[in-house]
Write an enzyme that holds these catalytic residues in place. Structure first.
Site, mmCIF file in Angstrom:
data_model
loop_
_atom_site.group_PDB
_atom_site.id
_atom_site.type_symbol
_atom_site.label_atom_id
_atom_site.label_comp_id
_atom_site.label_asym_id
_atom_site.label_seq_id
_atom_site.Cartn_x
_atom_site.Cartn_y
_atom_site.Cartn_z
ATOM 1 N N GLN A 1 -3.481 5.132 6.076
ATOM 2 C CA GLN A 1 -3.631 6.569 5.791
ATOM 3 C C GLN A 1 -2.283 7.272 5.707
ATOM 4 O O GLN A 1 -2.239 8.485 5.516
ATOM 5 C CB GLN A 1 -4.502 7.250 6.857
ATOM 6 C CG GLN A 1 -5.932 6.773 6.887
ATOM 7 C CD GLN A 1 -6.763 7.240 5.689
ATOM 8 O OE1 GLN A 1 -6.317 8.031 4.848
ATOM 9 N NE2 GLN A 1 -7.985 6.733 5.594
ATOM 10 N N SER B 1 -3.069 0.229 1.736
ATOM 11 C CA SER B 1 -4.213 -0.066 0.869
ATOM 12 C C SER B 1 -4.148 0.798 -0.386
ATOM 13 O O SER B 1 -3.791 1.986 -0.305
ATOM 14 C CB SER B 1 -5.488 0.250 1.657
ATOM 15 O OG SER B 1 -6.612 0.054 0.849
ATOM 16 N N HIS C 1 -6.647 1.850 -2.484
ATOM 17 C CA HIS C 1 -7.697 2.808 -2.875
ATOM 18 C C HIS C 1 -7.582 4.151 -2.168
ATOM 19 O O HIS C 1 -8.333 5.077 -2.470
ATOM 20 C CB HIS C 1 -9.093 2.198 -2.719
ATOM 21 C CG HIS C 1 -9.607 2.054 -1.324
ATOM 22 N ND1 HIS C 1 -10.508 2.930 -0.789
ATOM 23 C CD2 HIS C 1 -9.363 1.131 -0.377
ATOM 24 C CE1 HIS C 1 -10.808 2.539 0.441
ATOM 25 N NE2 HIS C 1 -10.131 1.450 0.722
ATOM 26 N N THR D 1 -4.627 -16.717 -6.659
ATOM 27 C CA THR D 1 -4.045 -16.224 -7.903
ATOM 28 C C THR D 1 -3.880 -14.711 -7.823
ATOM 29 O O THR D 1 -4.803 -14.009 -7.415
ATOM 30 C CB THR D 1 -4.947 -16.625 -9.095
ATOM 31 O OG1 THR D 1 -5.050 -18.049 -9.082
ATOM 32 C CG2 THR D 1 -4.367 -16.156 -10.419
ATOM 33 N N CYS E 1 -16.699 4.137 7.847
ATOM 34 C CA CYS E 1 -17.119 2.823 8.338
ATOM 35 C C CYS E 1 -18.034 2.932 9.548
ATOM 36 O O CYS E 1 -18.441 1.922 10.121
ATOM 37 C CB CYS E 1 -15.896 2.000 8.728
ATOM 38 S SG CYS E 1 -14.670 1.931 7.439
HETATM 39 N N1 PLP Z 1 -6.951 1.356 8.423
HETATM 40 C C1 PLP Z 1 -7.241 2.649 8.264
HETATM 41 C C2 PLP Z 1 -6.538 3.660 9.108
HETATM 42 C C3 PLP Z 1 -8.195 3.062 7.327
HETATM 43 O O1 PLP Z 1 -8.480 4.369 7.188
HETATM 44 C C4 PLP Z 1 -8.842 2.079 6.548
HETATM 45 C C5 PLP Z 1 -9.895 2.459 5.584
HETATM 46 O O2 PLP Z 1 -10.508 3.504 5.685
HETATM 47 C C6 PLP Z 1 -8.488 0.730 6.732
HETATM 48 C C7 PLP Z 1 -7.548 0.402 7.673
HETATM 49 C C8 PLP Z 1 -9.120 -0.343 5.913
HETATM 50 O O3 PLP Z 1 -8.591 -0.339 4.602
HETATM 51 P P1 PLP Z 1 -9.389 -1.038 3.413
HETATM 52 O O4 PLP Z 1 -10.568 -0.189 3.116
HETATM 53 O O5 PLP Z 1 -8.413 -1.110 2.291
HETATM 54 O O6 PLP Z 1 -9.756 -2.397 3.901
#
Ligand code: PLP
Length: 381
Positions: free
Chosen positions: A183, A203, A205, A241, A326
């Protein structure tokens, strides 16, 4: 519902794919060569991945050979923690983390606990932060690894990672420091390499790239073993790959976001506007966290169930979160660790912003939330 008419305030869950990222993705799909192939078409794919790595490394403030593409933030966290603990296993089996980490870190630590590791979870204060002093007091001669996030995904609190790295390295430079900066990437003013951590996961996305791509920074000299073994891609450290199209899109998103120099100020300003309008419109609303990071804050409507509020808003095309995407309905471990009263936990909402969020959208959110609170109050009373 038409996606274009959504009022979206859930950018911490995921972001729309940027135009530049989508164009780069399509272009890379057309150049479908395998970067490991020796003929020109393959070498072209390898050249593109090299340029993309350089672009992401520039935004990180690191050298390209310190940056390894992964499939997501979760993979980076798993790789860093599992293999980092293994690398330092001769030191001992003690890990320090915080009670407010994302499940990608906490569940990985729990799994290591089942394998005989001992995990110390630092509790945050009411601010949602932990301190370098707290961390220093938890370190032991058998501490192998510390894992601490940079920006909390539910409160927007920024943890003092650079101070914590200094405290750990002063105690013993051999302890590995991993930072989940999923984040924090391009959401804080300093490039991530300056944190001084040995390992940093991000990450795609969360910054306008498609889902399915991320990166792990491994500081030069840290001999982290691979999580995935196989054909030896990514200097033998992350076989598989290369996801050339996702990597191209990730790099394009990074270039575009990094070039937008006013993004942090614009994001913070729309968050401040939204919070002040919400406080005016809903006297019962309490602010859990204003968020140090520009894009995330948390509020609560005591007496309401956030799951219900989120659904009612969703029916009106307004997207917010009742906590991390999540959680799937479970109360937030982050808010619980902050010792909030139960009524605050039940009514907690996370709002998250982009630099392009508008006041008009914020006004729609405020009136939708006021209406939802009004109608639910009538139903409940
Ligand atoms: N760590 C944090 C602080 C996140 O907010 C998230 C996803 O919301 C993740 C890890 C996991 O990332 P990813 O969705 O790319 O697996």
């Amino acid at each position: 519902m038409d996606q274009n008419s959504l009022i979206y305030f859930d950018y911490a869950a995921t972001t729309p794919v940027r135009r530049e990222a989508a164009a780069a993705l399509l272009d890379a799909l057309a150049h479908f060569g395998n970067p490991s192939s020796r003929y020109g078409f393959g070498r072209e794919a390898a050249r593109r991945v090299k340029e993309d790595r350089e672009a992401v490394a520039t935004a990180f403030g690191c050298s390209p050979d310190e940056l390894f593409f992964t499939s997501c933030g979760t993979e980076g966290d798993n790789w860093a923690i599992r293999r980092g603990a293994e690398l330092n296993r001769r030191r001992g089996k003690h890990i320090v983390t915080t009670a407010i980490e994302h499940a990608a870190v906490l569940e990985t630590c729990r799994d290591l606990e089942r394998q005989g590791y001992e995990v110390t979870c630092l509790k945050p204060g009411r601010s949602g932060r932990v301190t370098a002093e707290q961390l220093a007091a938890a370190l032991r001669p058998d501490t192998a690894l510390v894992s601490m996030m940079l920006v909390n995904n539910e409160t927007g609190a920024v943890l003092p990672v650079a101070d914590c790295v200094r405290a750990v390295k002063a105690f013993d430079p051999a302890i590995l420091f991993h930072c989940d900066a999923v984040q924090g990437f391009l959401k804080t003013p300093e490039p991530l390499a300056r944190l001084g951590a040995d390992l940093v996961a991000v990450s795609g996305h969360k910054i306008g790239a498609p889902k399915g791509v991320g990166a792990l920074y491994i500081k030069k000299g840290v001999r982290l073993p691979p999580l995935l073994t196989g054909g030896g891609q990514e200097e033998g450290l992350r076989s598989g790959t290369e996801a050339t199209a996702q990597i191209a899109a990730f790099a394009a998103a990074v270039r575009a976001v990094a070039a937008d120099e006013t993004r942090l100020e614009r994001t913070a300003s729309i968050k401040d506007y939204t919070l002040s309008r919400l406080k005016q419109a809903l006297p019962r609303l309490e602010v859990i966290s204003q968020g140090d990071a520009p894009h995330i804050c948390a509020v609560t409507l005591p007496g309401y169930k956030s799951e219900v509020v989120v659904r009612v808003l969703g029916d009106r095309g307004v997207c917010v979160s009742s906590g991390s995407a999540c959680h799937k309905g479970r109360p937030s471990h982050v808010f619980a660790a902050m010792n909030l009263p139960k009524s605050w936990l039940d009514g907690a909402l996370r709002l998250s912003f982009s630099p392009d969020s508008t006041k008009e959208e914020a006004d729609v959110l405020v009136s939708a939330l006021r209406d939802a609170a009004g109608s639910l109050f009538t139903t409940l009373s």
